[in-house]
Design a protein around this motif. Structure first.
Motif, PDB file in Angstrom:
ATOM      1  N   PHE A  25      -5.923 -12.806  -5.504  1.00 58.28           N
ATOM      2  CA  PHE A  25      -5.237 -11.601  -5.981  1.00 58.28           C
ATOM      3  C   PHE A  25      -3.765 -11.671  -5.630  1.00 58.28           C
ATOM      4  CE2 PHE A  25      -9.581 -10.506  -5.238  1.00 58.28           C
ATOM      5  CZ  PHE A  25      -9.903  -9.646  -6.263  1.00 58.28           C
ATOM      6  N   ARG A  26      -2.991 -11.047  -6.467  1.00 61.52           N
ATOM      7  CA  ARG A  26      -1.578 -10.910  -6.151  1.00 61.52           C
ATOM      8  C   ARG A  26      -1.206  -9.453  -6.343  1.00 61.52           C
ATOM      9  NH1 ARG A  26       0.656  -9.843 -10.758  1.00 61.52           N
ATOM     10  NH2 ARG A  26       0.131 -10.890 -12.719  1.00 61.52           N
ATOM     11  N   CYS A  27      -0.085  -9.097  -5.805  1.00 58.67           N
ATOM     12  CA  CYS A  27       0.359  -7.714  -5.922  1.00 58.67           C
ATOM     13  C   CYS A  27       0.637  -7.404  -7.391  1.00 58.67           C
ATOM     14  CB  CYS A  27       1.617  -7.497  -5.103  1.00 58.67           C
ATOM     15  SG  CYS A  27       2.272  -5.832  -5.249  1.00 58.67           S
ATOM     16  N   THR A  28       0.203  -6.229  -7.805  1.00 60.26           N
ATOM     17  CA  THR A  28       0.432  -5.810  -9.188  1.00 60.26           C
ATOM     18  C   THR A  28       1.923  -5.798  -9.527  1.00 60.26           C
ATOM     19  OG1 THR A  28      -1.497  -4.409  -9.055  1.00 60.26           O
ATOM     20  CG2 THR A  28       0.032  -3.955 -10.826  1.00 60.26           C
ATOM     21  N   HIS A  29       2.709  -5.540  -8.537  1.00 60.83           N
ATOM     22  CA  HIS A  29       4.157  -5.425  -8.778  1.00 60.83           C
ATOM     23  C   HIS A  29       4.917  -6.715  -8.574  1.00 60.83           C
ATOM     24  CE1 HIS A  29       2.671  -1.392  -7.494  1.00 60.83           C
ATOM     25  NE2 HIS A  29       3.173  -1.126  -8.683  1.00 60.83           N
ATOM     26  N   ARG A  30       4.212  -7.788  -8.707  1.00 64.05           N
ATOM     27  CA  ARG A  30       4.874  -9.067  -8.513  1.00 64.05           C
ATOM     28  C   ARG A  30       6.070  -9.218  -9.443  1.00 64.05           C
ATOM     29  NH1 ARG A  30       2.183 -13.752  -6.676  1.00 64.05           N
ATOM     30  NH2 ARG A  30       3.505 -15.571  -6.769  1.00 64.05           N
ATOM     31  N   HIS A  31       5.857  -8.880 -10.673  1.00 58.02           N
ATOM     32  CA  HIS A  31       6.924  -9.091 -11.644  1.00 58.02           C
ATOM     33  C   HIS A  31       7.953  -7.969 -11.651  1.00 58.02           C
ATOM     34  CE1 HIS A  31       4.886 -12.577 -12.882  1.00 58.02           C
ATOM     35  NE2 HIS A  31       3.832 -11.926 -13.360  1.00 58.02           N
ATOM     36  N   THR A  32       7.457  -6.759 -11.554  1.00 62.59           N
ATOM     37  CA  THR A  32       8.385  -5.637 -11.599  1.00 62.59           C
ATOM     38  C   THR A  32       9.221  -5.535 -10.338  1.00 62.59           C
ATOM     39  OG1 THR A  32       6.644  -4.175 -10.769  1.00 62.59           O
ATOM     40  CG2 THR A  32       6.920  -4.320 -13.147  1.00 62.59           C
ATOM     41  N   GLY A  53       7.155  -1.169  -3.018  1.00 62.39           N
ATOM     42  CA  GLY A  53       7.061   0.091  -2.318  1.00 62.39           C
ATOM     43  C   GLY A  53       5.684   0.390  -1.769  1.00 62.39           C
ATOM     44  N   GLN A  54       4.764  -0.480  -2.004  1.00 60.30           N
ATOM     45  CA  GLN A  54       3.384  -0.178  -1.681  1.00 60.30           C
ATOM     46  C   GLN A  54       3.030  -0.035  -0.210  1.00 60.30           C
ATOM     47  OE1 GLN A  54       0.144  -1.232  -4.381  1.00 60.30           O
ATOM     48  NE2 GLN A  54       1.316  -3.099  -4.572  1.00 60.30           N
ATOM     49  N   ALA A  55       3.739  -0.730   0.598  1.00 59.83           N
ATOM     50  CA  ALA A  55       3.413  -0.633   2.014  1.00 59.83           C
ATOM     51  C   ALA A  55       3.536   0.812   2.462  1.00 59.83           C
ATOM     52  CB  ALA A  55       4.337  -1.531   2.818  1.00 59.83           C
ATOM     53  N   ALA A  56       4.597   1.429   2.006  1.00 60.09           N
ATOM     54  CA  ALA A  56       4.812   2.819   2.352  1.00 60.09           C
ATOM     55  C   ALA A  56       3.721   3.685   1.747  1.00 60.09           C
ATOM     56  CB  ALA A  56       6.178   3.266   1.845  1.00 60.09           C
ATOM     57  N   VAL A  57       3.404   3.367   0.534  1.00 60.84           N
ATOM     58  CA  VAL A  57       2.367   4.124  -0.157  1.00 60.84           C
ATOM     59  C   VAL A  57       1.071   4.046   0.637  1.00 60.84           C
ATOM     60  CG1 VAL A  57       0.894   4.179  -2.183  1.00 60.84           C
ATOM     61  CG2 VAL A  57       3.339   3.812  -2.419  1.00 60.84           C
ATOM     62  N   ALA A  58       0.793   2.870   1.105  1.00 63.14           N
ATOM     63  CA  ALA A  58      -0.437   2.671   1.845  1.00 63.14           C
ATOM     64  C   ALA A  58      -0.455   3.526   3.092  1.00 63.14           C
ATOM     65  CB  ALA A  58      -0.579   1.205   2.224  1.00 63.14           C
ATOM     66  N   ALA A  59       0.665   3.563   3.748  1.00 65.08           N
ATOM     67  CA  ALA A  59       0.733   4.345   4.966  1.00 65.08           C
ATOM     68  C   ALA A  59       0.456   5.802   4.667  1.00 65.08           C
ATOM     69  CB  ALA A  59       2.109   4.186   5.596  1.00 65.08           C
ATOM     70  N   VAL A  60       1.042   6.279   3.604  1.00 62.99           N
ATOM     71  CA  VAL A  60       0.832   7.671   3.237  1.00 62.99           C
ATOM     72  C   VAL A  60      -0.623   7.907   2.876  1.00 62.99           C
ATOM     73  CG1 VAL A  60       1.332   9.421   1.505  1.00 62.99           C
ATOM     74  CG2 VAL A  60       3.168   8.006   2.435  1.00 62.99           C
ATOM     75  N   ALA A  61      -1.156   6.976   2.120  1.00 60.72           N
ATOM     76  CA  ALA A  61      -2.529   7.115   1.678  1.00 60.72           C
ATOM     77  C   ALA A  61      -3.470   7.233   2.864  1.00 60.72           C
ATOM     78  CB  ALA A  61      -2.918   5.919   0.822  1.00 60.72           C
ATOM     79  N   ASP A  74     -10.293  -0.673   0.799  1.00 58.64           N
ATOM     80  CA  ASP A  74      -9.202  -0.350  -0.096  1.00 58.64           C
ATOM     81  C   ASP A  74      -7.997  -0.337   0.801  1.00 58.64           C
ATOM     82  OD1 ASP A  74      -7.246   0.742  -1.574  1.00 58.64           O
ATOM     83  OD2 ASP A  74      -8.603   2.050  -2.662  1.00 58.64           O
ATOM     84  N   ASP A  75      -7.147  -1.232   0.570  1.00 60.40           N
ATOM     85  CA  ASP A  75      -6.000  -1.303   1.445  1.00 60.40           C
ATOM     86  C   ASP A  75      -4.869  -0.419   0.976  1.00 60.40           C
ATOM     87  OD1 ASP A  75      -5.410  -2.744  -0.766  1.00 60.40           O
ATOM     88  OD2 ASP A  75      -5.578  -4.666   0.231  1.00 60.40           O
ATOM     89  N   GLY A  76      -5.144   0.360  -0.034  1.00 60.46           N
ATOM     90  CA  GLY A  76      -4.132   1.283  -0.499  1.00 60.46           C
ATOM     91  C   GLY A  76      -3.073   0.608  -1.363  1.00 60.46           C
ATOM     92  N   LEU A  77      -3.293  -0.617  -1.646  1.00 60.46           N
ATOM     93  CA  LEU A  77      -2.327  -1.353  -2.434  1.00 60.46           C
ATOM     94  C   LEU A  77      -3.002  -1.794  -3.715  1.00 60.46           C
ATOM     95  CD1 LEU A  77      -1.129  -3.588   0.483  1.00 60.46           C
ATOM     96  CD2 LEU A  77      -0.066  -1.504  -0.340  1.00 60.46           C
ATOM     97  N   SER A  78      -2.218  -2.008  -4.724  1.00 65.74           N
ATOM     98  CA  SER A  78      -2.864  -2.458  -5.946  1.00 65.74           C
ATOM     99  C   SER A  78      -2.723  -3.953  -6.130  1.00 65.74           C
ATOM    100  CB  SER A  78      -2.304  -1.710  -7.150  1.00 65.74           C
ATOM    101  OG  SER A  78      -0.915  -1.668  -7.083  1.00 65.74           O
ATOM    102  N   TRP A  79      -3.847  -4.568  -6.397  1.00 67.31           N
ATOM    103  CA  TRP A  79      -3.897  -6.013  -6.542  1.00 67.31           C
ATOM    104  C   TRP A  79      -4.360  -6.378  -7.933  1.00 67.31           C
ATOM    105  CZ3 TRP A  79      -2.028  -8.598  -2.473  1.00 67.31           C
ATOM    106  CH2 TRP A  79      -2.056  -7.978  -1.212  1.00 67.31           C
ATOM    107  N   ARG A  80      -3.952  -7.509  -8.340  1.00 66.89           N
ATOM    108  CA  ARG A  80      -4.388  -8.012  -9.633  1.00 66.89           C
ATOM    109  C   ARG A  80      -4.986  -9.395  -9.426  1.00 66.89           C
ATOM    110  NH1 ARG A  80      -1.213  -7.325 -15.077  1.00 66.89           N
ATOM    111  NH2 ARG A  80      -2.164  -8.936 -16.334  1.00 66.89           N
ATOM    112  N   LYS A  81      -6.144  -9.564  -9.957  1.00 71.95           N
ATOM    113  CA  LYS A  81      -6.817 -10.839  -9.784  1.00 71.95           C
ATOM    114  C   LYS A  81      -6.171 -11.877 -10.688  1.00 71.95           C
ATOM    115  CE  LYS A  81     -11.425 -12.820  -9.691  1.00 71.95           C
ATOM    116  NZ  LYS A  81     -12.859 -12.566  -9.872  1.00 71.95           N
ATOM    117  N   TYR A  82      -5.874 -13.002 -10.149  1.00 70.47           N
ATOM    118  CA  TYR A  82      -5.270 -14.023 -11.000  1.00 70.47           C
ATOM    119  C   TYR A  82      -6.046 -15.326 -10.985  1.00 70.47           C
ATOM    120  CZ  TYR A  82      -3.224 -15.917  -6.702  1.00 70.47           C
ATOM    121  OH  TYR A  82      -3.024 -16.447  -5.463  1.00 70.47           O
TER     122      TYR A  82
END
Length: 279
Positions: A129-136, A166-174, A106-114
DNA sequence: TAAATTTGACCAGG
DNA sequence: CCTGGTCAAATTTA
């Protein structure tokens, strides 16, 4: 031309950062450890100092910013990543093996399978997979997960591009604040699992450096998944191979010094794992 | 009902 | 034309 590696200086920094996190985690663990568990605490301390030495090693052995093009021998695979224009520059490969405990990749990031594709010459399909936040957030990070042909317990995970969300930071915290909040954790897990990475534990094979390292050892329970291709959760090697062998068709990344960390890491992680397992 | 996954089609590079 | 990577509609899951 795909850049397998980022800047050397950056790589050094990233590695140091990772190691620093490892050390912090070891210390945190030591602090939380039952005082009676002398041996365990001792191990944690040993882990922390080992990582400490690694940091120093990292600082001393990285070569000056001159790096020849990546070794040949993986031209075929690499070619696949050169194709698309606008392809992400960063490529990191991680080899994952499933292990005894339920820890997973679990890399602490959210991915979406495409997507998922059968790859010529490969037994198993590759999942995209791509980042869930690709669009947002316009994050272009992607990753590919593929079960290794030879060893059914191995997965090759290739990260392409950086997270600009913002996920990279999230991952670090996680990484510092593990399992207790498993809620979201499990959701993420499910997407990974669907990709056929269930039960995974291990990581790291080759990691051309650059960008925040995306790995995290968690202990979320692996849910059941029935993807015809990847339905296995298997207790396996408890040893952590920090394998830098690219012969199994992996990426060939030209990183001499990586070998120097292998020992440290394998020892350290092995250490860590077996002890944790006893807790 | 929103979000995630599946899967066949489409596209670009070689 | 073949292959790998991505898209997007349909379907499933939470």
């Amino acid at each position: 031309m795909v850049e397998l590696c980022g800047g050397e200086g950056e790589g050094q920094i990233m590695l140091a950062t990772e190691l620093a996190q490892l050390r912090a985690m070891a210390r945190e663990l030591e602090a939380k450890m039952d005082p009676d568990r002398v041996a365990a605490r001792e191990l944690c301390r040993a882990l922390a100092s080992s990582v400490d030495r690694s940091i120093r090693l990292a600082a001393s052995c990285f070569p000056p910013p001159e790096h020849p093009p990546p070794a040949a021998g993986n031209a075929g695979r690499d070619a696949a990543f050169k194709k698309r224009k606008g392809m992400a520059k960063v490529r990191r490969q991680v080899r994952v093996t499933s292990v005894q405990d339920t820890a997973s990749l679990d890399d602490g990031l959210s991915w979406r399978k495409y997507g998922q594709k059968d790859i010529l010459g490969a037994k198993y399909p590759r999942a995209y997979f791509r980042c869930t936040h690709r669009h947002t957030q316009g994050c272009n990070a992607t990753k590919q997960v593929q079960r290794a042909d030879g060893d059914p317990l191995l997965f090759d995970v290739v990260y392409l591009g950086d997270h600009t969300c913002g996920q990279a930071a999230v991952a670090a915290v996680a990484q510092r604040a593990p399992p207790e909040h498993a809620g979201q954790e499990q959701q993420r897990q499910s997407s990974l699992l669907a990709a056929g990475t269930e039960g995974i534990h291990q990581q790291v094979v080759a990691e051309p450096m650059e960008a925040a390292a995306p790995f995290l050892f968690t202990s979320t329970a692996a849910g059941g998944v029935d993807d015809g291709y990847f339905s296995f959760i298997s207790p396996a090697n408890s040893d952590c191979q920090f394998s830098s062998d690219f012969s199994a068709g992996s990426v060939g990344v030209d990183m001499d010094h990586e070998a120097r960390f292998e020992d440290l890491f394998s020892n350290t992680l092995e250490f860590f794992q077996s002890e944790i397992h006893n807790l």
